[in-house]
Enzyme design. Structure first.
Site, PDB file in Angstrom:
ATOM      1  N   CYS A  46     -41.721 -56.348   8.872  1.00  0.00           N
ATOM      2  CA  CYS A  46     -42.183 -55.268   7.753  1.00  0.00           C
ATOM      3  C   CYS A  46     -41.038 -54.298   8.044  1.00  0.00           C
ATOM      4  O   CYS A  46     -40.957 -53.580   7.574  1.00  0.00           O
ATOM      5  CB  CYS A  46     -43.492 -54.883   8.449  1.00  0.00           C
ATOM      6  SG  CYS A  46     -44.767 -55.016   7.277  1.00  0.00           S
ATOM      7  N   CYS A  85     -45.573 -47.180   6.751  1.00  0.00           N
ATOM      8  CA  CYS A  85     -46.480 -47.884   6.822  1.00  0.00           C
ATOM      9  C   CYS A  85     -47.813 -47.955   5.368  1.00  0.00           C
ATOM     10  O   CYS A  85     -48.358 -48.877   5.065  1.00  0.00           O
ATOM     11  CB  CYS A  85     -46.854 -48.626   7.434  1.00  0.00           C
ATOM     12  SG  CYS A  85     -46.327 -48.584   9.354  1.00  0.00           S
ATOM     13  N   CYS A 143     -58.869 -68.060  38.961  1.00  0.00           N
ATOM     14  CA  CYS A 143     -59.479 -66.363  39.075  1.00  0.00           C
ATOM     15  C   CYS A 143     -60.551 -66.276  37.954  1.00  0.00           C
ATOM     16  O   CYS A 143     -61.503 -65.690  38.322  1.00  0.00           O
ATOM     17  CB  CYS A 143     -58.434 -65.250  39.142  1.00  0.00           C
ATOM     18  SG  CYS A 143     -56.944 -65.109  40.564  1.00  0.00           S
TER      19      CYS A 143
END
Lengths: 244, 106
Positions: free
Chosen positions: A205, A160, A62
């Site tokens: 993390c 974070c 494809c």
């Protein structure tokens, strides 16, 4: 929505994790002969051309030559997927294609074949700028990812952003804290002795801050991936990268 | 089938010192790790690497546990004549990979 400090990183101060590495590790990444991620890229190239599933089709049947057709694809993911009605990451896109077009079984997260195919596709975006599309449809997921990035979590009660927005360049034990730009995934981590996905890194993390990591493929992870990629907008893609 | 990538300069001057780099795909299971059920995972490592230059051995390395997965080796030799530089990695469980590169010395 501001982070804990409300600061983030100014565009001019953004640095790839590459710039925090030793000269030796940078040299390892730069040369395709010494970059172990290329072993997965070669495997992925073979898989790209191999017919699979009930449809008896290969990716190449494809999409043709991945070097042309897949150029920039990894730098645009996570991207909106109409079928699932939400953004999906590159691994999910590959599996959606396997199930929908090849009528094959989806590949398991972190399996050798999925990492290889992802690495091969991601390799075609090397050097291109990160460019995820944010519009009315994807904006809520970006906001959700940002909320995860700035939310304190785990037994250490860390967000974070506290490390990667506010304390990058400083030390966590012996390691320099990078800015968490996901520009090189899937990447070869010397600590892992293997190639791994961004979600594997995110789990590391989360375990480090003693939070319960989301499952592989969880929507929370994809939202976070979307936010991190948006945050790295315009930075050059470098997959497969090498990191310590 | 494990993959190996080698880099040998294609054309060099006679007497020149050349660097050869090799990378081979291998998990290098040490034999010291255990599964979650406590069973020892058998050792599965590369034991020997040999490089020959037109049939003559120019470099050899013995591998042991604690050598990293996907070992990367770089070494140098003197380009003496045109021909073939061949590489062989052998190890546990019948592991064997060969690879070669042409070199032209002018």
């Amino acid at each position: 929505m501001p982070g804990p400090s409300g600061a983030g990183i100014p565009p001019g101060e953004r640095r790839s994790g590459y710039e925090f590495m030793s000269r030796e590790t940078r040299a390892m990444q730069d040369d395709d002969v010494t970059n172990p991620g290329m072993l997965w890229v070669l495997d992925g190239e073979a898989l790209w051309n191999r017919k699979d599933g009930a449809a008896g089709r290969a990716c190449a049947d494809c999409h043709g030559d991945a070097r042309a057709g897949m150029k920039g694809a990894a730098a645009r993911h996570p991207a909106w997927d109409a079928a699932s009605g939400r953004p999906i990451n590159l691994e999910q896109r590959i599996n959606a294609c396997r199930v929908g077009r090849q009528r094959a079984s989806p590949l398991a997260h972190e399996s050798r074949d999925l990492l290889a195919l992802t690495a091969y596709v991601a390799r075609q975006s090397r050097g291109m700028p990160v460019d995820v599309a944010i519009d009315d449809r994807t904006q809520p997921y970006l906001d959700a990812g940002r909320a995860t990035f700035t939310r304190r979590q785990g037994q250490l009660n860390l967000a974070c952003a506290q490390c990667h927005d506010e304390r990058w360049g400083q030390k966590l034990a012996g390691s320099t804290i990078p800015q968490a730009h996901p520009t090189g995934y899937p990447l070869y981590r010397l600590e892992w002795q293997s190639l791994g996905s961004l979600q594997r890194r995110l789990r590391n993390c989360m375990i480090g801050m003693r939070a319960e990591p989301y499952a592989y493929g969880a929507p929370e992870f994809v939202d976070l991936e979307l936010y991190l990629m948006w945050r790295a907008h315009g930075m050059p893609f470098e997959a497969p990268a090498v990191r310590p | 089938m494990a993959r190996a990538v080698v880099n040998v300069p294609a054309t060099v001057k006679r007497g020149e010192i050349i660097e050869i780099k090799t990378l081979v795909q291998h998990a290098m299971e040490t034999g010291f790790r255990r599964t979650q059920l406590g069973e020892l995972i058998p050792r599965d490592i590369i034991r020997l690497f040999v490089c020959t230059y037109n049939g003559a051995e120019i470099f050899r390395a013995e591998f042991h546990p604690a050598i990293s997965a996907n070992p990367l080796l770089a070494f140098s030799t003197v380009a003496t004549e045109s021909g073939t530089i061949a590489f062989t990695w052998t190890g546990d469980k019948g592991f064997s990979v060969t690879q070669s590169a042409r070199i032209t010395v002018v």
